[in-house]
Design a protein around this motif. Structure first.
Motif, PDB file in Angstrom:
ATOM      1  N   GLY A 276       0.810  -1.206   0.000  1.00  0.00           N
ATOM      2  CA  GLY A 276       0.000   0.000   0.000  1.00  0.00           C
ATOM      3  C   GLY A 276       0.847   1.261   0.000  1.00  0.00           C
ATOM      4  N   ARG A 277       1.947   1.240   0.753  1.00  0.00           N
ATOM      5  CA  ARG A 277       2.842   2.394   0.766  1.00  0.00           C
ATOM      6  C   ARG A 277       3.535   2.569  -0.579  1.00  0.00           C
ATOM      7  NH1 ARG A 277       0.615   5.309   3.967  1.00  0.00           N
ATOM      8  NH2 ARG A 277       2.338   6.723   3.614  1.00  0.00           N
ATOM      9  N   TYR A 278       3.746   1.466  -1.297  1.00  0.00           N
ATOM     10  CA  TYR A 278       4.321   1.553  -2.646  1.00  0.00           C
ATOM     11  C   TYR A 278       3.431   2.399  -3.554  1.00  0.00           C
ATOM     12  CZ  TYR A 278       7.760  -2.186  -1.761  1.00  0.00           C
ATOM     13  OH  TYR A 278       8.800  -2.941  -1.285  1.00  0.00           O
ATOM     14  N   ILE A 279       2.114   2.235  -3.402  1.00  0.00           N
ATOM     15  CA  ILE A 279       1.174   2.990  -4.241  1.00  0.00           C
ATOM     16  C   ILE A 279       1.326   4.481  -3.986  1.00  0.00           C
ATOM     17  CG2 ILE A 279      -1.276   3.427  -4.696  1.00  0.00           C
ATOM     18  CD1 ILE A 279      -1.795   0.474  -4.013  1.00  0.00           C
ATOM     19  N   TYR A 280       1.405   4.874  -2.705  1.00  0.00           N
ATOM     20  CA  TYR A 280       1.604   6.290  -2.373  1.00  0.00           C
ATOM     21  C   TYR A 280       2.957   6.792  -2.883  1.00  0.00           C
ATOM     22  CZ  TYR A 280      -2.436   6.727   0.756  1.00  0.00           C
ATOM     23  OH  TYR A 280      -3.708   6.811   1.269  1.00  0.00           O
ATOM     24  N   ALA A 281       3.977   5.958  -2.746  1.00  0.00           N
ATOM     25  CA  ALA A 281       5.321   6.354  -3.186  1.00  0.00           C
ATOM     26  C   ALA A 281       5.352   6.589  -4.688  1.00  0.00           C
ATOM     27  CB  ALA A 281       6.335   5.287  -2.795  1.00  0.00           C
ATOM     28  N   MET A 282       4.701   5.700  -5.427  1.00  0.00           N
ATOM     29  CA  MET A 282       4.688   5.846  -6.881  1.00  0.00           C
ATOM     30  C   MET A 282       3.924   7.102  -7.299  1.00  0.00           C
ATOM     31  SD  MET A 282       3.329   3.233  -9.791  1.00  0.00           S
ATOM     32  CE  MET A 282       3.203   3.801 -11.502  1.00  0.00           C
ATOM     33  N   LYS A 290      11.109   4.215  -8.330  1.00  0.00           N
ATOM     34  CA  LYS A 290      11.909   3.244  -9.091  1.00  0.00           C
ATOM     35  C   LYS A 290      13.313   3.125  -8.528  1.00  0.00           C
ATOM     36  CE  LYS A 290      10.166   2.784 -13.817  1.00  0.00           C
ATOM     37  NZ  LYS A 290      10.417   3.108 -15.235  1.00  0.00           N
ATOM     38  N   LEU A 291      13.911   4.269  -8.236  1.00  0.00           N
ATOM     39  CA  LEU A 291      15.267   4.261  -7.683  1.00  0.00           C
ATOM     40  C   LEU A 291      15.317   3.609  -6.308  1.00  0.00           C
ATOM     41  CD1 LEU A 291      16.410   7.852  -8.743  1.00  0.00           C
ATOM     42  CD2 LEU A 291      17.165   5.674  -9.732  1.00  0.00           C
ATOM     43  N   SER A 292      14.180   3.591  -5.624  1.00  0.00           N
ATOM     44  CA  SER A 292      14.111   2.949  -4.309  1.00  0.00           C
ATOM     45  C   SER A 292      13.902   1.442  -4.402  1.00  0.00           C
ATOM     46  CB  SER A 292      12.969   3.565  -3.488  1.00  0.00           C
ATOM     47  OG  SER A 292      13.161   4.949  -3.308  1.00  0.00           O
ATOM     48  N   GLY A 293      13.785   0.948  -5.623  1.00  0.00           N
ATOM     49  CA  GLY A 293      13.633  -0.493  -5.816  1.00  0.00           C
ATOM     50  C   GLY A 293      12.201  -0.963  -5.976  1.00  0.00           C
ATOM     51  N   ILE A 294      11.249  -0.051  -6.103  1.00  0.00           N
ATOM     52  CA  ILE A 294       9.842  -0.431  -6.267  1.00  0.00           C
ATOM     53  C   ILE A 294       9.578  -0.762  -7.731  1.00  0.00           C
ATOM     54  CG2 ILE A 294       7.459   0.371  -6.084  1.00  0.00           C
ATOM     55  CD1 ILE A 294       8.368   2.200  -3.806  1.00  0.00           C
ATOM     56  N   ASP A 295       8.917  -1.886  -7.969  1.00  0.00           N
ATOM     57  CA  ASP A 295       8.521  -2.270  -9.324  1.00  0.00           C
ATOM     58  C   ASP A 295       7.253  -1.494  -9.672  1.00  0.00           C
ATOM     59  OD1 ASP A 295       7.719  -3.431 -11.680  1.00  0.00           O
ATOM     60  OD2 ASP A 295       8.185  -5.481 -11.068  1.00  0.00           O
ATOM     61  N   THR A 296       7.438  -0.322 -10.259  1.00  0.00           N
ATOM     62  CA  THR A 296       6.303   0.568 -10.516  1.00  0.00           C
ATOM     63  C   THR A 296       5.348  -0.007 -11.553  1.00  0.00           C
ATOM     64  OG1 THR A 296       7.665   1.804 -12.112  1.00  0.00           O
ATOM     65  CG2 THR A 296       7.556   2.653  -9.863  1.00  0.00           C
ATOM     66  N   ASN A 297       5.863  -0.803 -12.481  1.00  0.00           N
ATOM     67  CA  ASN A 297       4.982  -1.442 -13.463  1.00  0.00           C
ATOM     68  C   ASN A 297       3.987  -2.369 -12.764  1.00  0.00           C
ATOM     69  OD1 ASN A 297       6.305  -0.154 -15.525  1.00  0.00           O
ATOM     70  ND2 ASN A 297       7.574  -1.908 -16.082  1.00  0.00           N
ATOM     71  N   LYS A 298       4.501  -3.125 -11.801  1.00  0.00           N
ATOM     72  CA  LYS A 298       3.646  -4.063 -11.063  1.00  0.00           C
ATOM     73  C   LYS A 298       2.598  -3.312 -10.239  1.00  0.00           C
ATOM     74  CE  LYS A 298       5.671  -7.694  -9.460  1.00  0.00           C
ATOM     75  NZ  LYS A 298       6.499  -8.601  -8.602  1.00  0.00           N
ATOM     76  N   VAL A 299       3.003  -2.193  -9.645  1.00  0.00           N
ATOM     77  CA  VAL A 299       2.073  -1.394  -8.843  1.00  0.00           C
ATOM     78  C   VAL A 299       0.949  -0.863  -9.714  1.00  0.00           C
ATOM     79  CG1 VAL A 299       1.821   0.726  -7.487  1.00  0.00           C
ATOM     80  CG2 VAL A 299       3.798  -0.752  -7.130  1.00  0.00           C
ATOM     81  N   LEU A 300       1.300  -0.323 -10.884  1.00  0.00           N
ATOM     82  CA  LEU A 300       0.300   0.222 -11.797  1.00  0.00           C
ATOM     83  C   LEU A 300      -0.608  -0.879 -12.335  1.00  0.00           C
ATOM     84  CD1 LEU A 300      -0.472   2.980 -12.925  1.00  0.00           C
ATOM     85  CD2 LEU A 300       1.044   2.558 -14.867  1.00  0.00           C
ATOM     86  N   PHE A 301      -0.020  -2.028 -12.643  1.00  0.00           N
ATOM     87  CA  PHE A 301      -0.779  -3.176 -13.133  1.00  0.00           C
ATOM     88  C   PHE A 301      -1.808  -3.611 -12.082  1.00  0.00           C
ATOM     89  CE2 PHE A 301      -1.256  -7.833 -13.659  1.00  0.00           C
ATOM     90  CZ  PHE A 301      -1.721  -7.864 -14.974  1.00  0.00           C
TER      91      PHE A 301
END
Length: 406
Positions: A276-282, A290-301
């Motif tokens: 859930g925090r990944y969503i806010y971060a993105m 992305k630079l923090s290591g979050i797979d933004t494609n997966k979050v958006l998907f």
């Protein structure tokens, strides 16, 4: 004596400053809550007390259940970068057509039909999420295409006709009430609804006390005790009033229980889990995420798969409420969901907003619709008013952010 007086003045000043800081930090949420209360009071007076009659409150919830569900999903999409899904209204109609075809024409039972509809919703989300997240085609274009495609498929499947009626058990999804297992104890009130209200109040009290104790333990700022107690009292009063409304009519609607569970689950997911925090971060800054290591494609998907599944569920709920599968169903539903999110405090740029805020926004829209309908205001003027409310809410957000930066 002078020392006591000065310390008392300091304490009052401290409390006043805490109130100002709390309001400043949560200005949008408090503003929307106050706006909702003001709108309810206005229509309660204007309609001669009809708006808040228990039966009308229950109908207000039943009529807007699909908006609540769609607003939860749309919040996730907006948080993930200010994206919106224009296809949800057409998906609602398409799922309704599938449910009608399976139940009415092909005589499927209800549970397999619901499972099939949700699976089809997931497939729709996978299809759209692939183009948005991995091919990076703008969400506006992909979901606009989806809006046209699924509306066309709906008309094709139904051949321009309306399928009706559905079995009574299917209608109970959006029209049924949880039975009173205590039988009312000789009163006209639904005792089950009262007990549920008391349990919710107790859970809220325990969670707030626990949260306050943890913040004190780690030396975080907390509200002064008088303000904290006042907050508890206000929430208790709101729960009590709402519980009375439900208990005085037929009890808790089945769809309200489902929506309540969704609100709790998604609030927990967005605020208490890493994903859930990944969503806010993105939504805050995709490059930094992305630079923090979050797979933004997966979050958006995930955001669009989740949205499609909730749209499928909203389609089931709306079709159950309408007791028909219609080619015209779901028109402008996407606009209601988007407006609810922005009125409830979501940022058009992503990364800001809450599930509870979106529900408040949906309630604002629902009360406006219901109140104006009771007063006999035409649909054209209703659209005008809702448009102005949306504009004012977003303008307020922009202006308040500018002031906080200056």
């Amino acid at each position: 004596m002078e020392t006591v007086k000065n310390s008392g003045n300091k304490q009052i000043t401290s409390i006043g400053q805490s109130i100002k800081d709390t309001i400043r930090n949560n200005i949008r949420q408090y503003a929307m809550l106050l706006a909702l209360v003001a709108i309810m009071i206005f229509f309660q007076i204007a309609t001669g007390g009809i708006l808040l009659v228990p039966m009308n409150v229950a109908n207000l919830i039943l009529q807007n259940s699909y908006v609540f569900i769609l607003a939860i999903g749309m919040t996730i999409c907006i948080l993930a970068g200010g994206n919106i899904d224009l296809s949800v209204g057409s998906v609602v109609a398409f799922i309704g057509a599938i449910a009608g075809t399976l139940i009415i024409n092909m005589k499927y039972s209800i549970v397999p039909t619901i499972i099939i509809c949700l699976l089809i919703g997931a497939l729709i989300g996978i299809w759209q999420g692939f183009w948005i997240a991995y091919m990076r085609i703008p969400a506006f274009i992909v979901t606009l295409a989806g809006m046209l495609v699924f509306r066309g498929l709906t008309v094709t499947m139904l051949k321009g006709l309306t399928l009706s009626p559905f079995p009574e058990k299917f209608q109970q999804i959006s029209a049924g009430f949880i039975p009173d297992v205590f039988g009312g104890f000789g009163t006209k009130l639904n005792i089950t609804a009262i007990i549920v209200g008391l349990i919710l109040a107790a859970i809220y009290l325990i969670s707030e006390i626990k949260k306050r104790a943890e913040r004190i333990k780690y030396n975080f700022d907390v509200l002064p005790l008088p303000i904290f107690i006042a907050q508890i009292v206000v929430v208790f009063a709101a729960i009590g009033i709402f519980t009375y409304w439900m208990a005085a009519y037929k009890g808790i609607p089945v769809i309200l229980a489902i929506v309540g569970l969704l609100i709790i689950a998604y609030s927990f997911f967005t605020t208490k889990t890493v994903q859930g925090r990944y969503i806010y971060a993105m939504g805050g800054n995709e490059k930094a995420a992305k630079l923090s290591g979050i797979d933004t494609n997966k979050v958006l998907f995930f955001a669009y798969v989740n949205m499609a599944i909730l749209a499928a569920f909203a389609g089931i709920a709306f079709t159950s409420r309408l007791n028909a599968a219609s080619p015209q169903a779901g028109q402008n539903f996407e606009l209601d969901a988007i407006a609810s999110c922005f009125i409830g405090g979501a940022s058009a740029y992503g990364g800001v907003g809450t599930v509870v805020g979106a529900i408040i926004g949906a309630l604002v829209m629902g009360v406006l619709n219901n109140g104006m309908s009771i007063l006999g205001v035409g649909s054209d003027m209703q659209m005008t008013v809702k448009g102005l409310v949306l504009l004012v809410a977003v303008a307020f957000d922009v202006i308040s952010k500018k002031k906080s930066r200056s």
